[in-house]
Design an enzyme around this catalytic site. Structure first.
Site, PDB file in Angstrom:
ATOM      1  N   GLN A 117       8.175 -62.424 -19.292  1.00 47.06           N
ATOM      2  CA  GLN A 117       7.438 -61.723 -18.312  1.00 47.06           C
ATOM      3  C   GLN A 117       7.059 -62.639 -17.236  1.00 47.06           C
ATOM      4  O   GLN A 117       6.592 -63.534 -17.452  1.00 47.06           O
ATOM      5  CB  GLN A 117       6.035 -60.952 -19.040  1.00 47.06           C
ATOM      6  CG  GLN A 117       6.546 -59.569 -19.788  1.00 47.06           C
ATOM      7  CD  GLN A 117       5.285 -58.887 -20.113  1.00 47.06           C
ATOM      8  OE1 GLN A 117       4.949 -58.533 -21.195  1.00 47.06           O
ATOM      9  NE2 GLN A 117       4.410 -58.652 -19.177  1.00 47.06           N
ATOM     10  N   SER A 173       8.855 -66.321 -24.857  1.00 48.63           N
ATOM     11  CA  SER A 173       7.884 -65.167 -25.287  1.00 48.63           C
ATOM     12  C   SER A 173       8.919 -64.007 -25.567  1.00 48.63           C
ATOM     13  O   SER A 173       9.756 -64.197 -26.246  1.00 48.63           O
ATOM     14  CB  SER A 173       6.900 -65.051 -24.381  1.00 48.63           C
ATOM     15  OG  SER A 173       6.064 -63.779 -24.358  1.00 48.63           O
ATOM     16  N   LEU A 174       8.814 -63.137 -24.476  1.00 45.35           N
ATOM     17  CA  LEU A 174       9.801 -61.971 -24.464  1.00 45.35           C
ATOM     18  C   LEU A 174      11.292 -62.418 -24.491  1.00 45.35           C
ATOM     19  O   LEU A 174      12.038 -61.829 -25.168  1.00 45.35           O
ATOM     20  CB  LEU A 174       9.550 -61.128 -23.299  1.00 45.35           C
ATOM     21  CG  LEU A 174      10.638 -60.135 -22.938  1.00 45.35           C
ATOM     22  CD1 LEU A 174      10.753 -58.957 -23.863  1.00 45.35           C
ATOM     23  CD2 LEU A 174      10.232 -59.634 -21.383  1.00 45.35           C
ATOM     24  N   ARG A 188       7.183 -52.911 -28.200  1.00 46.06           N
ATOM     25  CA  ARG A 188       6.259 -54.140 -28.059  1.00 46.06           C
ATOM     26  C   ARG A 188       5.225 -54.198 -27.015  1.00 46.06           C
ATOM     27  O   ARG A 188       4.169 -54.604 -27.026  1.00 46.06           O
ATOM     28  CB  ARG A 188       7.062 -55.390 -28.149  1.00 46.06           C
ATOM     29  CG  ARG A 188       6.465 -56.822 -28.191  1.00 46.06           C
ATOM     30  CD  ARG A 188       7.298 -57.606 -28.234  1.00 46.06           C
ATOM     31  NE  ARG A 188       6.889 -59.122 -28.338  1.00 46.06           N
ATOM     32  CZ  ARG A 188       6.697 -60.024 -27.178  1.00 46.06           C
ATOM     33  NH1 ARG A 188       6.961 -59.647 -26.055  1.00 46.06           N
ATOM     34  NH2 ARG A 188       6.193 -61.452 -27.229  1.00 46.06           N
ATOM     35  N   HIS A 222      -0.284 -63.795 -26.473  1.00 43.91           N
ATOM     36  CA  HIS A 222      -0.457 -64.835 -27.420  1.00 43.91           C
ATOM     37  C   HIS A 222      -1.733 -65.407 -27.739  1.00 43.91           C
ATOM     38  O   HIS A 222      -2.029 -66.661 -27.760  1.00 43.91           O
ATOM     39  CB  HIS A 222       0.653 -66.134 -26.705  1.00 43.91           C
ATOM     40  CG  HIS A 222       1.982 -65.554 -26.540  1.00 43.91           C
ATOM     41  ND1 HIS A 222       2.683 -65.064 -27.557  1.00 43.91           N
ATOM     42  CD2 HIS A 222       2.693 -65.285 -25.380  1.00 43.91           C
ATOM     43  CE1 HIS A 222       3.892 -64.734 -26.718  1.00 43.91           C
ATOM     44  NE2 HIS A 222       3.674 -64.770 -25.718  1.00 43.91           N
ATOM     45  N   GLN A 270       4.514 -65.017 -33.282  1.00 46.56           N
ATOM     46  CA  GLN A 270       4.582 -65.298 -31.708  1.00 46.56           C
ATOM     47  C   GLN A 270       3.583 -64.440 -31.199  1.00 46.56           C
ATOM     48  O   GLN A 270       3.125 -64.670 -30.021  1.00 46.56           O
ATOM     49  CB  GLN A 270       5.966 -64.907 -31.394  1.00 46.56           C
ATOM     50  CG  GLN A 270       6.414 -65.282 -29.870  1.00 46.56           C
ATOM     51  CD  GLN A 270       7.453 -64.347 -29.288  1.00 46.56           C
ATOM     52  OE1 GLN A 270       7.000 -63.248 -29.107  1.00 46.56           O
ATOM     53  NE2 GLN A 270       8.382 -64.920 -28.603  1.00 46.56           N
TER      54      GLN A 270
END
Length: 312
Positions: free
Chosen positions: A10, A91-92, A116, A201, A250
């Site tokens: 993101q 991440s994503l 998510r 996170h 994660q």
């Protein structure tokens, strides 16, 4: 030459991203239409027309970036781009890596990251969480500031170890504000709130964990045909159980991007493609491993230049 493919998270999104590609490559525009159908929302319109406020909603940002990343990956492969030996996503971006590595179908991946994003936003009411960027402090000092700023009621902790001297922190807004002041007092070059409402996170994401687990268990997930270095521990999963555990961990644990890039370089990788909109990861990698050159793919001209450079 040993190559890695890196997928952004993101923050890489923008209205009109991949516009040049969409005008020239029908398959890329088609992927966005398929993603719109998969989540029963006009994602195609949000990406190419806006408004920006809607595209920046986490539940739409995540499928938009995954779709852009997968579309670029498919075009790179169709144009004869050399195959990478390892994948990693920030991440994503780890979900984009799963789709491109053959572990997850495109439709399932789009639906999964859409959910998510919704779970993450629902876990913390808008305005209660915050994220900040801290520049110019080593990891230990940032961790110490977070520990001092946190209380029994308000948490704050490192969320992304992006590069040496570049850490994002996340948590309850008051605790993040306190940590910012402590980081400044410790000598940070910069410590500022980011315009993001979801404190990714960190422990505040834990309530979304059960929902995400159910969503992951509901999709057909396979071991990837290209190894993936995972965010949470900079390691490769040896089996499906280990892969699922890392995806779930994660959500509420920090992204170990610095360690992930170091692990990729230690495996002998000398070049990488940034497979997604923007060039954020290339900038981070330069701060981590100068010997690992990252090539962009987000425009037709850079895609051609990248394939030519990696094929020579």
């Amino acid at each position: 030459m040993t190559i890695a493919a890196l997928f952004p998270g993101q923050g890489a999104q923008s209205v009109g991203m991949l516009g040049e590609f969409a005008d020239r490559v029908p398959a890329i525009k088609q992927r966005f239409k398929e993603a719109s159908d998969a989540i029963s929302a006009p994602l195609f319109d949000y990406v190419f027309e806006g408004p920006e406020e809607t595209l920046n909603l986490t539940e739409f940002t995540q499928p938009a970036i995954l779709t852009a990343s997968v579309a670029l990956w498919e075009h790179y492969c169709s144009e004869g781009g050399p195959a990478p030996s390892v994948l990693a996503g920030h991440s994503l971006g780890e979900y984009s890596a799963l789709v491109c590595g053959g572990a997850l179908s495109f439709d399932a991946g789009v639906r999964l990251v859409h959910l998510r994003g919704k779970f993450m936003q629902e876990a913390v009411p808008v305005g209660e969480g915050a994220i900040a960027a801290v520049l110019g402090l080593d990891d230990e000092r940032v961790e110490s500031a977070c520990a001092e700023a946190a209380t029994d009621e308000t948490v704050v902790s490192p969320a992304n170890y992006n590069a040496p001297g570049q850490v994002a922190i996340a948590g309850a807004k008051p605790a993040v504000a306190r940590a910012i002041e402590l980081c400044k007092a410790a000598g940070a070059k910069k410590a500022v709130m980011l315009n993001l409402s979801v404190p990714v996170h960190c422990a505040l994401m834990a309530p979304a964990g059960a929902q995400l687990k159910a969503a992951i268990d509901a999709v057909e997930l396979r071991m990837p045909n290209i190894p993936i270095v995972h965010n949470v521990d900079a390691e490769r999963a040896e089996d499906l159980g280990g892969l699922k555990r890392r995806l779930l961990a994660q959500l509420a644990e920090p992204v170990q991007w610095t360690r992930s890039v170091q692990a990729i370089a230690a495996a002998g990788v000398t070049a990488a493609i940034e497979c997604g909109p923007g060039k954020v990861l290339g900038g981070l990698v330069k701060r981590i491993e100068r010997g690992l050159k990252v090539h962009a793919t987000d425009r037709p001209d850079t895609m051609v230049a990248t394939i030519d450079a990696l094929s020579s």
